[in-house]
Design a protein around this motif. Structure first.
Motif, PDB file in Angstrom:
ATOM      1  N   THR A  28     -11.670  -4.038 -24.468  1.00  0.00           N
ATOM      2  CA  THR A  28     -10.830  -5.160 -24.068  1.00  0.00           C
ATOM      3  C   THR A  28     -10.076  -4.761 -22.815  1.00  0.00           C
ATOM      4  O   THR A  28     -10.157  -3.624 -22.363  1.00  0.00           O
ATOM      5  N   LYS A  29      -9.360  -5.694 -22.229  1.00  0.00           N
ATOM      6  CA  LYS A  29      -8.565  -5.433 -21.038  1.00  0.00           C
ATOM      7  C   LYS A  29      -7.115  -5.805 -21.327  1.00  0.00           C
ATOM      8  O   LYS A  29      -6.830  -6.893 -21.825  1.00  0.00           O
ATOM      9  N   THR A  37      -3.405   3.353 -28.164  1.00  0.00           N
ATOM     10  CA  THR A  37      -4.282   3.416 -26.995  1.00  0.00           C
ATOM     11  C   THR A  37      -3.853   4.573 -26.096  1.00  0.00           C
ATOM     12  O   THR A  37      -2.694   4.642 -25.700  1.00  0.00           O
ATOM     13  N   PRO A  38      -4.744   5.475 -25.775  1.00  0.00           N
ATOM     14  CA  PRO A  38      -4.367   6.600 -24.906  1.00  0.00           C
ATOM     15  C   PRO A  38      -3.957   6.116 -23.523  1.00  0.00           C
ATOM     16  O   PRO A  38      -4.408   5.074 -23.048  1.00  0.00           O
ATOM     17  N   ASP A  39      -3.099   6.881 -22.895  1.00  0.00           N
ATOM     18  CA  ASP A  39      -2.697   6.608 -21.522  1.00  0.00           C
ATOM     19  C   ASP A  39      -3.913   6.780 -20.609  1.00  0.00           C
ATOM     20  O   ASP A  39      -4.453   7.886 -20.503  1.00  0.00           O
ATOM     21  N   PRO A  40      -4.377   5.721 -19.965  1.00  0.00           N
ATOM     22  CA  PRO A  40      -5.590   5.848 -19.146  1.00  0.00           C
ATOM     23  C   PRO A  40      -5.394   6.692 -17.896  1.00  0.00           C
ATOM     24  O   PRO A  40      -6.372   7.102 -17.275  1.00  0.00           O
ATOM     25  N   PHE A  41      -4.128   6.959 -17.528  1.00  0.00           N
ATOM     26  CA  PHE A  41      -3.863   7.740 -16.321  1.00  0.00           C
ATOM     27  C   PHE A  41      -3.171   9.069 -16.648  1.00  0.00           C
ATOM     28  O   PHE A  41      -2.549   9.682 -15.781  1.00  0.00           O
ATOM     29  N   GLU A  42      -3.309   9.505 -17.890  1.00  0.00           N
ATOM     30  CA  GLU A  42      -2.586  10.692 -18.352  1.00  0.00           C
ATOM     31  C   GLU A  42      -2.871  11.924 -17.484  1.00  0.00           C
ATOM     32  O   GLU A  42      -1.988  12.739 -17.243  1.00  0.00           O
ATOM     33  N   ASN A  78      -6.244  -5.269 -16.095  1.00  0.00           N
ATOM     34  CA  ASN A  78      -7.176  -4.240 -15.651  1.00  0.00           C
ATOM     35  C   ASN A  78      -6.920  -2.872 -16.269  1.00  0.00           C
ATOM     36  O   ASN A  78      -7.347  -1.859 -15.732  1.00  0.00           O
ATOM     37  N   ILE A  79      -6.234  -2.832 -17.421  1.00  0.00           N
ATOM     38  CA  ILE A  79      -6.065  -1.572 -18.143  1.00  0.00           C
ATOM     39  C   ILE A  79      -7.185  -1.475 -19.181  1.00  0.00           C
ATOM     40  O   ILE A  79      -7.261  -2.303 -20.091  1.00  0.00           O
ATOM     41  N   PRO A  80      -8.073  -0.488 -19.070  1.00  0.00           N
ATOM     42  CA  PRO A  80      -9.152  -0.367 -20.058  1.00  0.00           C
ATOM     43  C   PRO A  80      -8.600   0.046 -21.409  1.00  0.00           C
ATOM     44  O   PRO A  80      -7.819   0.981 -21.516  1.00  0.00           O
TER      45      PRO A  80
END
Length: 445
Positions: free
Chosen positions: A155-156, A233-238, A433-435
């Motif tokens: 999802t987004k 949900t994991p941080d996509p930019f961790e 736009n967050i995966p």
């Protein structure tokens, strides 16, 4: 009188000669009708029996598929043995033994054939014949099928809140505020009141996914599907590193006085602070701007124009935008920081604040993984290419100390530790736009 006597005389004569017998012509008709009636009765009884069996077997298939899907969901799709046992147990409870039930993981046919996290249950039944047994000895057959999902699907998201433990990770502090997003809102906090939305405020999203729970009145304020107990949900930019410091710059070096105002033509580099006030006009060339501790602040009537820019802010002083002037910031379109406009350093609890601003258009992602992002008495609208205006729902008057709010904009997505929205605030994010992934636990076929 004579005529009547003649008629009576004729009648008496006629009665002396009765009609000849009909010879039982109605008997064959009755016999044929009885055959048709009995055939219809036989068809009705057996058809009704088939329909009842079809309904019962479908109920069993649906229940068995849902039970298996719950086991798949709980084990992240790994415990197929428990899922199969659950399916067979439910089918048996509905009167169908294991020999009559087929469980396929993943499904063997249909739109979800071969897909992990989905289960297909087929129930076969052979109801007995009644009247139709006179004409045929073959067994009747009924087959029912159900496919259920117990998994996460892509999802987004428009908003991702990273707080994992505390209440009020997403909080509406006042009434009559609005947040509308184009995708999902995800809150990772496992607290019982991870989301707190005050009365008369509104949240509109495709899905609101919360690891913990919501306060008593929050759910009724949400338009969209709400799911609790969702895996974080994991941080996509961790693992996105801080940009390296580059050449030290002083903003005053790029200042010129034009028509009674200060104009800044900035270039990428490392700045102690970037603070602008009054009617300053700021132009930022494309690139990475490293703010070293002093914060990024725009207030008064200052304007900012920055295309292809990522601003990284380090230190205790965060982002603060409260100008009445026009602010346009768009992110880099390539490189490690593609799509990120504002990046707040991740180790310090520095606030990112938007207050009473006007004409703000910040596209891209606002990334503040350890910060609270606050919106106070502001009207924030995303510009994603859609020129439709937001129509305010004026169900109650504005507070006297608020004054008029102007249409402004914030980026296509927000990733932050916490998010708070003050009274009389409108925050609209049409981008997503967050995966991420969202749970699905239901019958799908």
């Amino acid at each position: 009188m004579k005529t009547r006597q003649r008629l009576q005389s004729d009648r008496s004569i006629t009665l002396k000669y009765p009609a000849p017998p009909r010879g039982g012509a109605v008997i064959p008709l009755v016999a044929i009708s009885l055959v048709v009636i009995l055939a219809c009765a036989a068809l009705s009884v057996d058809a009704g029996n088939l329909y009842r069996e079809r309904r019962n077997s479908q109920i069993a298939a649906d229940a068995a598929a849902e039970a298996a899907a719950m086991e798949l969901y709980a084990s992240n799709g790994n415990d197929t043995d428990a899922a199969e046992t659950a399916a067979l147990t439910l089918a048996q409870a509905h009167g169908y033994d294991a020999e009559a039930v087929t469980v396929n993981m993943p499904p063997a046919a249909g739109a979800f054939a071969g897909k992990h996290g989905y289960v297909e249950v087929i129930v076969n039944a052979n109801p007995p014949r009644f009247f139709s047994g006179i004409s045929s000895n073959s067994a009747l057959a009924v087959t029912s099928r159900a496919v259920a999902a117990g998994t996460y699907i892509p999802t987004k998201a428009s908003v991702l809140i990273l707080e994992t433990k505390k209440n009020n990770a997403l909080k509406f502090k006042g009434s009559s505020s609005i947040m509308e997003v184009g995708g999902d809102i995800i809150v990772n906090s496992k607290a019982k009141k991870a989301v707190d939305i005050k009365k008369k405020s509104q949240v509109k999203a495709e899905h609101v996914l919360v690891t913990g729970g919501l306060s008593k009145n929050s759910r009724r304020s949400i338009t969209g599907e709400v799911k609790t107990g969702v895996a974080p949900t994991p941080d996509p930019f961790e693992y996105l590193p801080a940009p390296p410091k580059s050449t030290s710059m002083d903003a005053s070096r790029f200042r010129t006085a034009v028509a009674g105002k200060d104009v800044y033509n900035l270039v990428p580099g490392t700045y102690k602070s970037l603070k602008f006030d009054k009617n300053d006009e700021v132009r930022m060339s494309p690139g990475i701007y490293f703010v070293d501790g002093g914060g990024f602040e725009i207030k008064g009537d200052a304007t900012v124009q920055a295309s292809g820019v990522m601003i990284y802010n380090e230190g205790k002083r965060g982002f603060k935008i409260s100008t009445k002037g026009k602010v346009e910031i768009s992110p880099p379109t390539s490189g490690a920081y593609k799509g990120i406009s504002l990046f707040q350093e991740s180790t310090k609890k520095t606030k990112v604040e938007f207050k009473k601003q006007s004409q703000i258009d910040i596209s891209g992602i606002l990334y503040a993984p350890n910060s609270e992002v606050k919106f106070k008495k502001s009207d924030m609208t995303i510009d994603d290419g859609d020129d439709d205006d937001w129509e305010e729902e004026a169900d109650e008057p504005m507070e006297e100390d608020v004054g008029p709010v102007e249409t402004t904009g914030i980026g296509a997505a927000i990733v932050a530790k916490k998010l708070s929205v003050g009274s009389k605030t409108k925050l609209i994010i049409t981008g997503s736009n967050i995966p991420a992934k969202r749970p699905i636990l239901s019958i799908v076929e």
